[in-house]
Design an enzyme around this catalytic site. Sequence first.
Site, PDB file in Angstrom:
ATOM      1  N   SER A 265       0.846  -1.187   0.000  1.00 14.01           N
ATOM      2  CA  SER A 265       0.000   0.000   0.000  1.00 14.01           C
ATOM      3  C   SER A 265       0.884   1.240   0.000  1.00 14.01           C
ATOM      4  O   SER A 265       1.947   1.249   0.630  1.00 14.01           O
ATOM      5  CB  SER A 265      -0.905   0.004   1.233  1.00 14.01           C
ATOM      6  N   LYS A 271      -0.383  -3.457   5.289  1.00  8.93           N
ATOM      7  CA  LYS A 271      -1.320  -4.191   4.434  1.00  8.93           C
ATOM      8  C   LYS A 271      -0.594  -5.176   3.520  1.00  8.93           C
ATOM      9  O   LYS A 271       0.509  -4.923   3.037  1.00  8.93           O
ATOM     10  CB  LYS A 271      -2.151  -3.230   3.591  1.00  8.93           C
ATOM     11  N   ASN A 273      -2.102  -6.865   0.400  1.00 11.32           N
ATOM     12  CA  ASN A 273      -3.277  -6.958  -0.464  1.00 11.32           C
ATOM     13  C   ASN A 273      -3.189  -8.146  -1.424  1.00 11.32           C
ATOM     14  O   ASN A 273      -2.110  -8.459  -1.935  1.00 11.32           O
ATOM     15  CB  ASN A 273      -3.422  -5.676  -1.278  1.00 11.32           C
ATOM     16  N   ARG A 303     -23.426  -6.915 -45.278  1.00 14.14           N
ATOM     17  CA  ARG A 303     -22.252  -6.257 -44.687  1.00 14.14           C
ATOM     18  C   ARG A 303     -22.723  -5.236 -43.677  1.00 14.14           C
ATOM     19  O   ARG A 303     -23.564  -4.403 -43.984  1.00 14.14           O
ATOM     20  CB  ARG A 303     -21.410  -5.572 -45.776  1.00 14.14           C
TER      21      ARG A 303
END
Length: 384
Positions: A265, A271, A273, A303
Amino acid sequence: MTTFGPILVPDAFRDAVADEAWLAAMLDAERALARAEAEAGIVPPDAAAAIAEQCEPGRFALAAILEQGHTVGNPAEPLVRALRQRVGEPHARWVHFGATSQDVVDTAAMLVARRACGLVGAELDGAAAACARLVEAHRDTPMAARTLLQQAVPTTFGAKAAGWLVGMLVPADRLRAFPFHAQLGGAAGTLAPLGERGSEVAEAFADELGLALPVLPWHAHRSPLAALGALLDAVAQACAKVGLDVVLLAQTEVGEVAESPGGGSSTLPHKRNPAKAVLARACARLVHANAGVLAEGGHEHERAAGAWQSEWTALTEALAHAGGAAAAIRECLEGLEVSPERMRGNMRPELYAERDRLGLDDPEYLGSARAHADLALRRYRERQ
């Protein structure tokens, strides 16, 4: 690909769907067309050889082709003009003979997709191998099964990982078997310049490229691309399911798994993560959005006016981000740290309420959890 492409998509996938890859694929289509028409006796052999010799990507100014493509609405027309100039007389008239721009771009799309899907499949195989190791290692590791995010009954982490494994194997097997179709129909799907030899040339064209031969040209019938988009979406969603479960199990309050190494972080040094799981989920959202474009109908008559042009970017992004999802979840699973102690410690007494209500004498109350792990492993080993 956007500025953020390198964050979400590994280099190999970005290269596989880059503008240069599309150019090479379009030239492969032109080379194969000349050879197929020479085999059918339509194009002189020396003309086909001259065309093939010039179909080298390094001989073309890609930026100029794309800029000129803006004027006409597709990249094939300026490429064909440039190829005719390089081939020169007397063979230039045989370049792109009987074909139309959509033949070249659609066939190139399938060539680009085939290569990219091979890379996606390899990442899925790696993720499945890592998942199988988790199933085997944690066949007997008890944990809480959760429904509506609430603890429900006991299960094992092996059984949970078995669900992940089978969820990835199903789209992986479909990807292996997917038929990538050639496209050759001429101006309006009739191949009129080739006369009665059109079907023969179409078959030789597909064979030259190693692509599947469609029953008919699919200029305005887009099921091949819609099916591919749906399959890429299934691949990505299988990866996203794993990612979501990892994110939930890695919450601080749960702490049953953790990525190694976890993401840091910019503000909170404590942290860890689940960055790879997060990336897999992000990629899956982008695949789903682009698969929706590929699934849309609205191709007018023989088309489309706009729908076809929208597919090029959608397919490119869907392929790239399916690869990103598979690569991210492989990394996630290969480094996943599992805490059996935390899993057992989180199991609440209420997990056995169903057993007690039914009056069953079953201390573990794991039912078929171990059997499901075994079945998943058997399925995985059978496909090796």
